[in-house]
Design an enzyme around this catalytic site. Structure first.
Site, short mmCIF file in Angstrom:
data_model
loop_
_atom_site.label_atom_id
_atom_site.label_comp_id
_atom_site.label_asym_id
_atom_site.label_seq_id
_atom_site.Cartn_x
_atom_site.Cartn_y
_atom_site.Cartn_z
N CYS A 113 4.81 40.92 4.80
CA CYS A 113 4.96 39.93 5.87
C CYS A 113 3.88 40.19 6.91
O CYS A 113 3.14 41.18 6.84
CB CYS A 113 6.35 40.04 6.51
SG CYS A 113 6.65 41.65 7.29
N HIS B 263 18.97 53.43 11.11
CA HIS B 263 17.71 52.78 10.74
C HIS B 263 16.76 52.86 11.93
O HIS B 263 17.17 52.66 13.08
CB HIS B 263 17.95 51.32 10.34
CG HIS B 263 16.74 50.68 9.75
ND1 HIS B 263 15.72 50.15 10.53
CD2 HIS B 263 16.36 50.48 8.46
CE1 HIS B 263 14.79 49.66 9.73
NE2 HIS B 263 15.15 49.85 8.47
N GLU C 103 14.63 50.90 13.21
CA GLU C 103 14.62 49.72 14.08
C GLU C 103 15.82 49.73 15.02
O GLU C 103 15.70 49.40 16.21
CB GLU C 103 14.61 48.44 13.25
CG GLU C 103 14.52 47.19 14.13
CD GLU C 103 14.58 45.90 13.34
OE1 GLU C 103 15.07 44.90 13.91
OE2 GLU C 103 14.15 45.87 12.17
N THR D 124 16.29 42.90 12.50
CA THR D 124 15.54 41.77 11.93
C THR D 124 15.61 41.68 10.41
O THR D 124 15.19 40.66 9.85
CB THR D 124 14.05 41.85 12.33
OG1 THR D 124 13.49 43.05 11.77
CG2 THR D 124 13.89 41.85 13.85
#
Length: 318
Positions: free
Chosen positions: A20, A132, A134, A173
């Site tokens: 991405c 995680h 993030e 996300t």
């Protein structure tokens, strides 16, 4: 003696798949930092969750560490695409370490949202997976206790806010779109005034890759997801494939990891790749299949991605 003809096999290639814009930007930041400042350049945590990418960058001169305490003060440090708690750049500045922040802009958007809700006096629910990077980074944007982590539907149903009228949610996300939708629905049913993101936090790349898997899952007898076991978005693709009707879904890190016994009696295989997996690894899987089968490829496209994120100003012309 003539070799036996290879059995035909149809491969449904999910599109979009693989890198991405956020992953591409993060990798370029490391590459260009090495070009500009020379090796070594330190990287706090894996820049993206893919062993092939990490090993290639090591070969160029990147040194991967888990804490700033492992970094010398005279070399640049890059923060990974997953984002970091505010304490990390603060520590770098206190030690006069030059750093480059490769946090995905869509993760940074979640950080900004969380700060906005906090400034408005709201308690914040973060939907995500404990541990995680993030999630650690997002929770670390605000003081301890400001953000409550909810991982499951049961967690959403059991959560008790301090004040239901002053509540907001944000999300990691890279979550399952369907699972997150259920959790959000539960929060909204219990707390109708809960403040939502201006725009959904699950990123476009996660959404598109899951949609592409859903588009081929009921036609494939086996789904092969190219990705890493610590990659959240890749793990979600395995789950999405099975829930969408594929009899079996497996993750492989590269072509040699694919157990061909899984293809026994199979006529149609789906292939996709997580957002941190380069296309070269998909090609490895296709090469392995072509060595044993007469492969016909059908590309199934559900979206076109044209998003590009700018590099930090100092690296744009490295």
């Amino acid at each position: 003696m003539t070799a036996a003809p290879r059995r035909p096999l149809t491969v449904l290639l999910a599109t979009p798949r693989g890198f991405c814009a956020g992953v591409d930007r993060a990798i370029q930041i490391v590459e260009r930092a090495i070009e500009k400042f020379g090796a070594p350049v330190y990287v706090r945590h894996e820049i993206v969750h893919n062993r092939h990418v990490v090993e290639r960058l090591k070969g160029l001169g990147a040194v991967f560490v888990e804490t700033l305490s492992e970094c010398p003060e005279d070399r640049p440090v890059v923060f990974s695409a997953h984002g970091v708690p505010k304490s990390v750049p603060a520590e770098a500045e206190a030690r006069n370490i030059f750093y480059l922040d490769a946090t995905c802009p869509l993760v940074s958007k979640v950080h900004v949202e969380a700060q906005r809700h906090y400034d408005a006096g709201r308690e914040i629910v973060l939907i995500g997976h404990a541990g995680h990077p993030e999630v650690v980074g997002t929770m670390g944007q605000l003081p301890p206790g400001a953000v409550s982590l909810v991982e499951t539907l049961a967690g959403a149903q059991a959560f008790t806010p301090r004040d239901p009228a002053r509540l907001a949610y944000v999300t990691q996300t890279t979550l399952s779109v369907d699972d997150t939708g259920e959790i959000v629905a539960a929060l909204k049913a219990r707390f109708p005034q809960v403040a939502a993101p201006h725009k959904e936090d699950i990123c476009y790349a996660t959404t598109n890759r899951q949609a592409a898997v859903k588009a081929i899952a009921n036609r494939a007898e086996l789904m092969v997801v190219v990705g890493a076991p610590n990659s959240s978005n890749s793990l979600r693709l395995v789950e999405v494939a099975e829930r969408a009707g594929c009899p079996r879904a497996v993750m492989v890190q590269r072509g040699r990891d694919l157990d061909l016994a899984l293809a026994e009696g199979v006529t149609t295989i789906g292939i996709t790749a997580g957002a941190s997996a380069p296309e070269v690894l998909v090609e490895e899987v296709l090469t392995r299949l072509r060595e044993h089968f007469e492969v016909t490829i059908e590309e199934v496209v559900v979206a076109e991605e044209r998003i590009i994120f700018k590099l930090p100003a100092g690296l744009q012309h490295a």
